[in-house]
Design a protein around this motif. Structure first.
Motif, PDB file in Angstrom:
ATOM      1  N   ALA A  33       0.831  -1.210   0.000  1.00  0.00           N
ATOM      2  CA  ALA A  33       0.000   0.000   0.000  1.00  0.00           C
ATOM      3  C   ALA A  33       0.869   1.266   0.000  1.00  0.00           C
ATOM      4  CB  ALA A  33      -0.934   0.003   1.203  1.00  0.00           C
ATOM      5  N   ARG A  34       2.174   1.097  -0.177  1.00  0.00           N
ATOM      6  CA  ARG A  34       3.165   2.178  -0.158  1.00  0.00           C
ATOM      7  C   ARG A  34       3.225   2.883   1.192  1.00  0.00           C
ATOM      8  NH1 ARG A  34       6.373   3.408  -3.787  1.00  0.00           N
ATOM      9  NH2 ARG A  34       6.553   5.588  -3.216  1.00  0.00           N
ATOM     10  N   GLN A  35       2.906   2.169   2.251  1.00  0.00           N
ATOM     11  CA  GLN A  35       3.035   2.696   3.595  1.00  0.00           C
ATOM     12  C   GLN A  35       4.385   2.251   4.147  1.00  0.00           C
ATOM     13  OE1 GLN A  35       0.302   4.361   5.762  1.00  0.00           O
ATOM     14  NE2 GLN A  35       0.234   5.020   3.641  1.00  0.00           N
ATOM     15  N   SER A  36       5.075   3.182   4.780  1.00  0.00           N
ATOM     16  CA  SER A  36       6.379   2.878   5.346  1.00  0.00           C
ATOM     17  C   SER A  36       6.242   2.164   6.682  1.00  0.00           C
ATOM     18  CB  SER A  36       7.160   4.177   5.546  1.00  0.00           C
ATOM     19  OG  SER A  36       8.409   3.909   6.142  1.00  0.00           O
ATOM     20  N   HIS A  37       7.228   1.349   6.981  1.00  0.00           N
ATOM     21  CA  HIS A  37       7.354   0.757   8.309  1.00  0.00           C
ATOM     22  C   HIS A  37       8.827   0.475   8.555  1.00  0.00           C
ATOM     23  CE1 HIS A  37       7.812  -3.392   6.712  1.00  0.00           C
ATOM     24  NE2 HIS A  37       7.010  -2.941   5.763  1.00  0.00           N
ATOM     25  N   PRO A  38       9.243   0.499   9.827  1.00  0.00           N
ATOM     26  CA  PRO A  38      10.644   0.196  10.106  1.00  0.00           C
ATOM     27  C   PRO A  38      10.931  -1.277   9.829  1.00  0.00           C
ATOM     28  CG  PRO A  38       9.433   0.536  12.158  1.00  0.00           C
ATOM     29  CD  PRO A  38       8.490   0.823  11.033  1.00  0.00           C
ATOM     30  N   ALA A  39      12.087  -1.548   9.267  1.00  0.00           N
ATOM     31  CA  ALA A  39      12.495  -2.939   9.049  1.00  0.00           C
ATOM     32  C   ALA A  39      12.609  -3.649  10.392  1.00  0.00           C
ATOM     33  CB  ALA A  39      13.804  -2.997   8.285  1.00  0.00           C
ATOM     34  N   GLU A  40      13.084  -2.948  11.389  1.00  0.00           N
ATOM     35  CA  GLU A  40      13.180  -3.427  12.767  1.00  0.00           C
ATOM     36  C   GLU A  40      12.769  -2.266  13.669  1.00  0.00           C
ATOM     37  OE1 GLU A  40      13.921  -6.483  13.792  1.00  0.00           O
ATOM     38  OE2 GLU A  40      14.325  -7.205  11.765  1.00  0.00           O
ATOM     39  N   PRO A  41      12.042  -2.522  14.755  1.00  0.00           N
ATOM     40  CA  PRO A  41      11.621  -1.420  15.620  1.00  0.00           C
ATOM     41  C   PRO A  41      12.765  -0.804  16.417  1.00  0.00           C
ATOM     42  CG  PRO A  41      10.876  -3.519  16.512  1.00  0.00           C
ATOM     43  CD  PRO A  41      11.487  -3.803  15.168  1.00  0.00           C
ATOM     44  N   GLU A  42      13.887  -1.504  16.497  1.00  0.00           N
ATOM     45  CA  GLU A  42      15.059  -0.984  17.186  1.00  0.00           C
ATOM     46  C   GLU A  42      16.245  -1.033  16.234  1.00  0.00           C
ATOM     47  OE1 GLU A  42      15.570  -3.310  20.721  1.00  0.00           O
ATOM     48  OE2 GLU A  42      13.607  -2.748  21.494  1.00  0.00           O
ATOM     49  N   THR A  43      17.047   0.043  16.253  1.00  0.00           N
ATOM     50  CA  THR A  43      18.199   0.113  15.366  1.00  0.00           C
ATOM     51  C   THR A  43      19.325   0.876  16.025  1.00  0.00           C
ATOM     52  OG1 THR A  43      18.903   0.665  13.107  1.00  0.00           O
ATOM     53  CG2 THR A  43      17.470   2.241  14.202  1.00  0.00           C
ATOM     54  N   ASP A  44      20.532   0.659  15.554  1.00  0.00           N
ATOM     55  CA  ASP A  44      21.652   1.466  16.005  1.00  0.00           C
ATOM     56  C   ASP A  44      21.454   2.893  15.525  1.00  0.00           C
ATOM     57  OD1 ASP A  44      22.991  -0.660  17.225  1.00  0.00           O
ATOM     58  OD2 ASP A  44      24.087  -1.172  15.399  1.00  0.00           O
ATOM     59  N   ALA A  45      21.828   3.846  16.350  1.00  0.00           N
ATOM     60  CA  ALA A  45      21.775   5.246  15.948  1.00  0.00           C
ATOM     61  C   ALA A  45      22.657   5.417  14.719  1.00  0.00           C
ATOM     62  CB  ALA A  45      22.255   6.132  17.085  1.00  0.00           C
ATOM     63  N   ALA A  46      22.111   6.064  13.695  1.00  0.00           N
ATOM     64  CA  ALA A  46      22.870   6.241  12.456  1.00  0.00           C
ATOM     65  C   ALA A  46      22.386   7.487  11.736  1.00  0.00           C
ATOM     66  CB  ALA A  46      22.701   5.020  11.546  1.00  0.00           C
ATOM     67  N   GLY A  47      23.316   8.204  11.149  1.00  0.00           N
ATOM     68  CA  GLY A  47      22.999   9.417  10.417  1.00  0.00           C
ATOM     69  C   GLY A  47      21.948   9.231   9.342  1.00  0.00           C
ATOM     70  N   PRO A  48      22.023   8.179   8.521  1.00  0.00           N
ATOM     71  CA  PRO A  48      21.008   7.999   7.484  1.00  0.00           C
ATOM     72  C   PRO A  48      19.600   7.771   8.046  1.00  0.00           C
ATOM     73  CG  PRO A  48      22.983   6.786   6.901  1.00  0.00           C
ATOM     74  CD  PRO A  48      23.158   7.259   8.320  1.00  0.00           C
ATOM     75  N   VAL A  49      19.478   7.117   9.190  1.00  0.00           N
ATOM     76  CA  VAL A  49      18.157   6.909   9.790  1.00  0.00           C
ATOM     77  C   VAL A  49      17.587   8.258  10.227  1.00  0.00           C
ATOM     78  CG1 VAL A  49      16.869   5.785  11.652  1.00  0.00           C
ATOM     79  CG2 VAL A  49      18.706   4.546  10.483  1.00  0.00           C
ATOM     80  N   LEU A  50      18.418   9.092  10.846  1.00  0.00           N
ATOM     81  CA  LEU A  50      17.986  10.430  11.237  1.00  0.00           C
ATOM     82  C   LEU A  50      17.645  11.255   9.997  1.00  0.00           C
ATOM     83  CD1 LEU A  50      17.446  12.634  13.312  1.00  0.00           C
ATOM     84  CD2 LEU A  50      19.905  13.134  13.288  1.00  0.00           C
ATOM     85  N   ALA A  51      18.466  11.174   8.967  1.00  0.00           N
ATOM     86  CA  ALA A  51      18.198  11.912   7.725  1.00  0.00           C
ATOM     87  C   ALA A  51      16.878  11.470   7.102  1.00  0.00           C
ATOM     88  CB  ALA A  51      19.349  11.731   6.734  1.00  0.00           C
ATOM     89  N   ALA A  52      16.577  10.177   7.166  1.00  0.00           N
ATOM     90  CA  ALA A  52      15.315   9.670   6.634  1.00  0.00           C
ATOM     91  C   ALA A  52      14.142  10.276   7.395  1.00  0.00           C
ATOM     92  CB  ALA A  52      15.283   8.149   6.711  1.00  0.00           C
ATOM     93  N   ALA A  53      14.238  10.313   8.715  1.00  0.00           N
ATOM     94  CA  ALA A  53      13.166  10.899   9.527  1.00  0.00           C
ATOM     95  C   ALA A  53      13.010  12.386   9.216  1.00  0.00           C
ATOM     96  CB  ALA A  53      13.454  10.687  11.011  1.00  0.00           C
ATOM     97  N   GLU A  54      14.122  13.081   9.117  1.00  0.00           N
ATOM     98  CA  GLU A  54      14.080  14.521   8.834  1.00  0.00           C
ATOM     99  C   GLU A  54      13.547  14.808   7.433  1.00  0.00           C
ATOM    100  OE1 GLU A  54      17.768  16.058  11.637  1.00  0.00           O
ATOM    101  OE2 GLU A  54      18.206  15.405   9.592  1.00  0.00           O
ATOM    102  N   SER A  55      13.716  13.876   6.508  1.00  0.00           N
ATOM    103  CA  SER A  55      13.286  14.079   5.127  1.00  0.00           C
ATOM    104  C   SER A  55      11.827  13.721   4.882  1.00  0.00           C
ATOM    105  CB  SER A  55      14.166  13.245   4.186  1.00  0.00           C
ATOM    106  OG  SER A  55      15.496  13.698   4.249  1.00  0.00           O
ATOM    107  N   CYS A  56      11.192  13.084   5.834  1.00  0.00           N
ATOM    108  CA  CYS A  56       9.784  12.700   5.652  1.00  0.00           C
ATOM    109  C   CYS A  56       8.949  13.965   5.492  1.00  0.00           C
ATOM    110  CB  CYS A  56       9.296  11.894   6.855  1.00  0.00           C
ATOM    111  SG  CYS A  56       7.554  11.445   6.724  1.00  0.00           S
TER     112      CYS A  56
END
Length: 78
Positions: A33-56
């Motif tokens: 349905a083109r809905q996003s979801h995390p691959a895992e609910p917990e992840t290591d802190a990482a710049g790309p994950v933060l960038a993804a959140a900021e880009s939403c």
């Protein structure tokens, strides 16, 4: 030990832009349905994950630290 984050996507807000999956494809997936979801609910802190959140475009992604639940994104003072 590195910081870990809890990742949530508010699917009632997600518009399926795919920005998150494009920036951090190991951390976010789009379903049929083109809905996003995390691959895992917990992840290591990482710049790309933060960038993804900021880009939403609708700020559907929330990041919190696992140890104390402090807001990473969006910041609580925003």
């Amino acid at each position: 030990m590195s910081e870990r984050w809890h990742v949530e996507v508010d699917r009632s807000v997600c518009v399926g832009s795919g920005m998150c999956a494009g920036i951090a494809p190991w951390a976010f997936r789009l379903d049929t349905a083109r809905q996003s979801h995390p691959a895992e609910p917990e992840t290591d802190a990482a710049g790309p994950v933060l960038a993804a959140a900021e880009s939403c475009p609708v700020e559907a992604i929330t990041l919190r630290t696992l140890d104390d639940g402090a807001a990473v994104f969006p910041p609580e003072d925003a």
